[in-house]
Design an enzyme around this catalytic site. Structure first.
Site, mmCIF file in Angstrom:
data_model
loop_
_atom_site.group_PDB
_atom_site.id
_atom_site.type_symbol
_atom_site.label_atom_id
_atom_site.label_comp_id
_atom_site.label_asym_id
_atom_site.label_seq_id
_atom_site.Cartn_x
_atom_site.Cartn_y
_atom_site.Cartn_z
ATOM 1 N N GLY A 41 0.823 -1.204 0.000
ATOM 2 C CA GLY A 41 0.000 0.000 0.000
ATOM 3 C C GLY A 41 0.856 1.252 0.000
ATOM 4 N N GLU A 62 22.409 -4.903 -20.555
ATOM 5 C CA GLU A 62 22.969 -6.125 -21.166
ATOM 6 C C GLU A 62 22.028 -6.710 -22.218
ATOM 7 O OE1 GLU A 62 25.296 -8.908 -18.976
ATOM 8 O OE2 GLU A 62 25.542 -7.496 -17.338
HETATM 9 C C1 LIG Z 1 22.785 1.515 -15.165
HETATM 10 C C2 LIG Z 1 23.338 1.051 -16.477
HETATM 11 C C3 LIG Z 1 24.510 0.308 -16.505
HETATM 12 C C4 LIG Z 1 25.068 -0.096 -17.740
HETATM 13 N N1 LIG Z 1 26.290 -0.730 -17.751
HETATM 14 C C5 LIG Z 1 26.902 -0.937 -18.943
HETATM 15 C C6 LIG Z 1 28.259 -1.431 -19.004
HETATM 16 O O1 LIG Z 1 28.886 -1.704 -17.978
HETATM 17 N N2 LIG Z 1 28.830 -1.558 -20.222
HETATM 18 C C7 LIG Z 1 28.185 -1.259 -21.393
HETATM 19 O O2 LIG Z 1 28.782 -1.400 -22.466
HETATM 20 N N3 LIG Z 1 26.901 -0.811 -21.373
HETATM 21 C C8 LIG Z 1 26.251 -0.636 -20.182
HETATM 22 N N4 LIG Z 1 24.967 -0.153 -20.155
HETATM 23 C C9 LIG Z 1 24.293 0.142 -21.423
HETATM 24 C C10 LIG Z 1 23.144 -0.797 -21.749
HETATM 25 O O3 LIG Z 1 23.618 -2.073 -22.052
HETATM 26 C C11 LIG Z 1 22.376 -0.140 -22.899
HETATM 27 O O4 LIG Z 1 21.705 0.989 -22.359
HETATM 28 C C12 LIG Z 1 21.405 -1.072 -23.557
HETATM 29 O O5 LIG Z 1 22.092 -2.087 -24.251
HETATM 30 C C13 LIG Z 1 20.480 -0.337 -24.538
HETATM 31 O O6 LIG Z 1 21.197 0.483 -25.411
HETATM 32 P P1 LIG Z 1 20.735 2.016 -25.589
HETATM 33 O O7 LIG Z 1 20.607 2.598 -24.240
HETATM 34 O O8 LIG Z 1 21.636 2.668 -26.551
HETATM 35 O O9 LIG Z 1 19.284 1.912 -26.205
HETATM 36 P P2 LIG Z 1 18.921 1.832 -27.775
HETATM 37 O O10 LIG Z 1 19.745 0.769 -28.415
HETATM 38 O O11 LIG Z 1 18.959 3.193 -28.343
HETATM 39 O O12 LIG Z 1 17.422 1.336 -27.688
HETATM 40 C C14 LIG Z 1 16.325 2.209 -27.474
HETATM 41 C C15 LIG Z 1 15.042 1.392 -27.632
HETATM 42 O O13 LIG Z 1 14.956 0.927 -28.998
HETATM 43 C C16 LIG Z 1 14.842 -0.493 -29.003
HETATM 44 N N5 LIG Z 1 15.518 -1.020 -30.193
HETATM 45 C C17 LIG Z 1 16.776 -0.740 -30.638
HETATM 46 N N6 LIG Z 1 17.036 -1.459 -31.731
HETATM 47 C C18 LIG Z 1 15.936 -2.209 -31.985
HETATM 48 C C19 LIG Z 1 15.574 -3.166 -33.000
HETATM 49 N N7 LIG Z 1 16.432 -3.507 -33.972
HETATM 50 N N8 LIG Z 1 14.361 -3.741 -32.933
HETATM 51 C C20 LIG Z 1 13.485 -3.412 -31.950
HETATM 52 N N9 LIG Z 1 13.762 -2.538 -30.976
HETATM 53 C C21 LIG Z 1 14.965 -1.927 -30.986
HETATM 54 C C22 LIG Z 1 15.491 -0.947 -27.708
HETATM 55 O O14 LIG Z 1 15.073 -2.244 -27.352
HETATM 56 C C23 LIG Z 1 15.034 0.136 -26.761
HETATM 57 O O15 LIG Z 1 13.736 -0.145 -26.336
HETATM 58 C C24 LIG Z 1 24.387 0.211 -18.943
HETATM 59 C C25 LIG Z 1 23.188 0.925 -18.905
HETATM 60 C C26 LIG Z 1 22.677 1.369 -17.701
HETATM 61 C C27 LIG Z 1 21.426 2.195 -17.712
#
Ligand SMILES: Cc1cc2nc3c(=O)[nH]c(=O)nc-3n(C[C@H](O)[C@H](O)[C@H](O)COP(=O)(O)OP(=O)(O)OC[C@H]3O[C@@H](n4cnc5c(N)ncnc54)[C@H](O)[C@@H]3O)c2cc1C
Length: 378
Positions: free
Chosen positions: A338, A362
Site C-alpha cells: 500500500g 545487457e
Molecule cells: C545503469 C546502467 C549500466 C550499464 N552498464 C553498462 C556497461 O557496464 N557496459 C556497457 O557497455 N553498457 C552498459 N549499459 C548500457 C546498456 O547495455 C544499454 O543501455 C542497452 O544495451 C540499450 O542500449 P541504448 O541505451 O543505446 O538503447 P537503444 O539501443 O537506443 O534502444 C532504445 C530502444 O529501442 C529499441 N531497439 C533498438 N534497436 C531495436 C531493433 N532492432 N528492434 C526493436 N527494438 C529496438 C530498444 O530495445 C530500446 O527499447 C548500462 C546501462 C545502464 C542504464
C-alpha cells in the site's frame, strides 16, 4: 538433467545468503540513499572468493561453475541490487573477456587481483550512437609507433570510475570497414577520463559513468585476442553475462516477494491480516509460481553452459523472462505494501526502482526477442 543442487552449490548459496543478510542488508538503505559505492562490501566479497567465482583457481578464481555463479548473484540481489551488479558486471563483463580471449601474459598479470576483488574491471561497449546497435561503434583506435591511440567516448559504463577500478576493456574501430577490436585501457592512462556518475533511477550504490578518450595511448599488446574479433568476442561475453543478469531478476523478485509475504501477514485491515484476503493471496501465489518457474529457466541456462551445450537460446529466454518478472513482482510487492510501499522506509521501494534496468541493461527485452527469434530460426 537433475534439478537438485549439489552439496557444494547448497553450501555456497547458504554462505552468500548469510553474508548478504548479515553484512549487506543493514547498510543497503544508507548506501542507496547516499549513493555511496560499497567498498567495504566489495572487499569482503573478495575475501569470500566471490569476485571471481567462475574462473580457474590458477588465476586466483574460485573454480566454480556457472550455476554457482548464478546462485551467488541471485542471493546478493535478493538483498541489494547495487552490490549484485557491481559483482556481476565485474565478473561476467569486466573479467570474462580477459579470461576468455586475453593472452596468457594478460591473464597472469590481471586476473589474480581482479578475482580477489582488490581491483575492478569494466566493459565498455555502449556509446552515444551504439547501444543495441553495437556494431555502430564510433570510438577509434589507430596503431601508431607500437601503440593504440584511442579517441571517442563510451556511456553508461559500470565499475569504471571507482577508487579501485583497474581497467576497462573497450570496443574500438581499428581498421577499415567496421573492423572492431577489444582493447584494454588501464585506469590512470593519460587521455582516458571516467566522467561524473549519472543520477539514476536505481542501482544507486553502483558506479555508472560516461568515459572519454582523447589521444589516449596504450601499448599494442593491450589488444585482446585477435584484431577485428571485437564484436564476436563481446557477443559471446554477453551471452554468458545474460545468465548472471537473469539470476539478478530472480533474486530481486524473491527479495521483493519475501518482503511482501511478511508484510501481508503483519498488516491488518478490516480486522484481519491482509494475507487473509483472497485478492492478496492470489497475488502472492502468482508471484511465487512465476519466481519458481523463472528460477528453473535460469538454472537450466547455467546447466547447459556448464555441460558444454548451446545455451544462447535458453540464456536469452531466461534474461527476457526474469527482467519482466523482476518488474512485475516488485510492482506487486509495492502494491501489497500500500502507501508504505511508496515510502523509502521500506526496502521494497528500492527494489521497485532497481528492477526496471533489468529489462534494459545487457541487451534490452527487444534485443532478447531478436536473439531468441534468431535461435529459433524464425
Ligand atoms: C545503469 C546502467 C549500466 C550499464 N552498464 C553498462 C556497461 O557496464 N557496459 C556497457 O557497455 N553498457 C552498459 N549499459 C548500457 C546498456 O547495455 C544499454 O543501455 C542497452 O544495451 C540499450 O542500449 P541504448 O541505451 O543505446 O538503447 P537503444 O539501443 O537506443 O534502444 C532504445 C530502444 O529501442 C529499441 N531497439 C533498438 N534497436 C531495436 C531493433 N532492432 N528492434 C526493436 N527494438 C529496438 C530498444 O530495445 C530500446 O527499447 C548500462 C546501462 C545502464 C542504464
Amino acid at each position: 538433467m537433475p534439478l537438485e543442487l549439489s552439496d557444494d552449490h547448497k553450501l555456497l548459496r547458504s554462505t552468500v545468503r548469510e553474508f548478504a543478510e548479515q553484512e549487506i542488508a543493514p547498510v543497503a538503505e544508507e548506501l542507496d540513499r547516499t549513493k555511496s559505492f560499497p567498498y567495504e562490501i566489495v572487499r569482503r566479497l573478495g575475501e569470500l572468493d566471490l569476485m571471481g567465482i567462475p574462473f580457474p583457481e590458477e588465476y586466483g578464481g574460485g573454480g566454480g561453475d556457472t550455476l554457482a555463479y548464478a546462485l551467488a548473484v541471485e542471493e546478493l540481489t535478493r538483498v541489494d541490487s547495487s552490490v549484485a551488479i557491481t559483482m556481476c558486471a565485474h565478473t561476467s563483463l569486466g573479467t570474462q573477456p580477459i579470461y576468455l580471449f586475453g593472452s596468457e601474459g594478460q591473464k597472469l598479470e590481471l586476473l589474480p587481483s581482479l578475482c580477489r576483488g582488490e581491483r575492478l574491471a569494466a566493459f565498455g561497449l555502449t556509446e552515444p550512437e551504439a547501444g543495441s546497435d553495437a556494431g555502430n561503434t564510433q570510438t577509434r583506435a589507430t596503431l601508431e609507433d607500437g601503440g593504440w591511440v584511442i579517441n571517442g567516448s563510451k556511456q553508461f559504463i559500470t565499475n569504471a570510475g571507482t577508487d579501485i577500478s583497474a581497467l576497462v576493456t573497450i570496443t574500438a574501430v581499428t581498421g577499415a570497414e567496421r573492423e572492431i577490436s577489444n582493447i584494454i585501457v588501464p585506469n590512470g592512462t593519460p587521455g582516458y577520463e571516467p566522467g561524473e556518475p549519472y543520477r539514476k533511477m536505481g542501482w544507486n550504490a553502483s558506479d555508472t559513468r560516461p568515459l572519454s578518450f582523447a589521444d589516449c595511448r596504450v601499448p599494442e599488446a593491450n589488444l585482446v585476442g585477435q584484431r577485428g574479433a571485437g564484436l564476436r568476442q563481446f557477443f559471446h561475453v554477453l551471452d554468458i553475462g545474460r545468465i548472471g543478469v537473469a539470476a539478478m531478476g530472480v533474486g530481486l523478485a524473491q527479495g521483493a516477494f519475501d518482503q511482501a509475504l511478511v508484510y501481508a501477514k503483519e498488516r491488518r485491515a478490516f480486522g484481519r491480516p491482509i494475507s487473509q484476503f483472497q485478492a492478496i493471496q492470489g497475488k502472492l501465489a502468482d508471484m511465487s509460481t512465476e519466481i519458481e518457474a523463472t528460477r528453473l529457466l535460469v538454472y537450466d541456462a547455467a546447466r547447459l553452459k556448464d555441460a558444454g551445450r548451446n545455451f544462447t537460446l535458453t540464456a536469452a529466454q531466461a534474461k527476457l523472462k526474469s527482467g519482466r518478472l523482476a518488474v512485475e513482482v516488485a510492482d506487486a510487492a509495492v502494491q501489497i505494501h500500500g502507501g508504505y510501499g511508496y515510502i523509502e522506509e521500506y526496502p521494497v521501494c528500492r527494489f521497485y526502482r532497481d528492477a526496471k534496468i533489468l529489462t534494459i541493461g545487457e541487451g534490452t527485452d527487444e534485443v532478447q526477442q531478436m536473439v531468441i527469434a534468431r535461435a529459433l530460426g524464425a
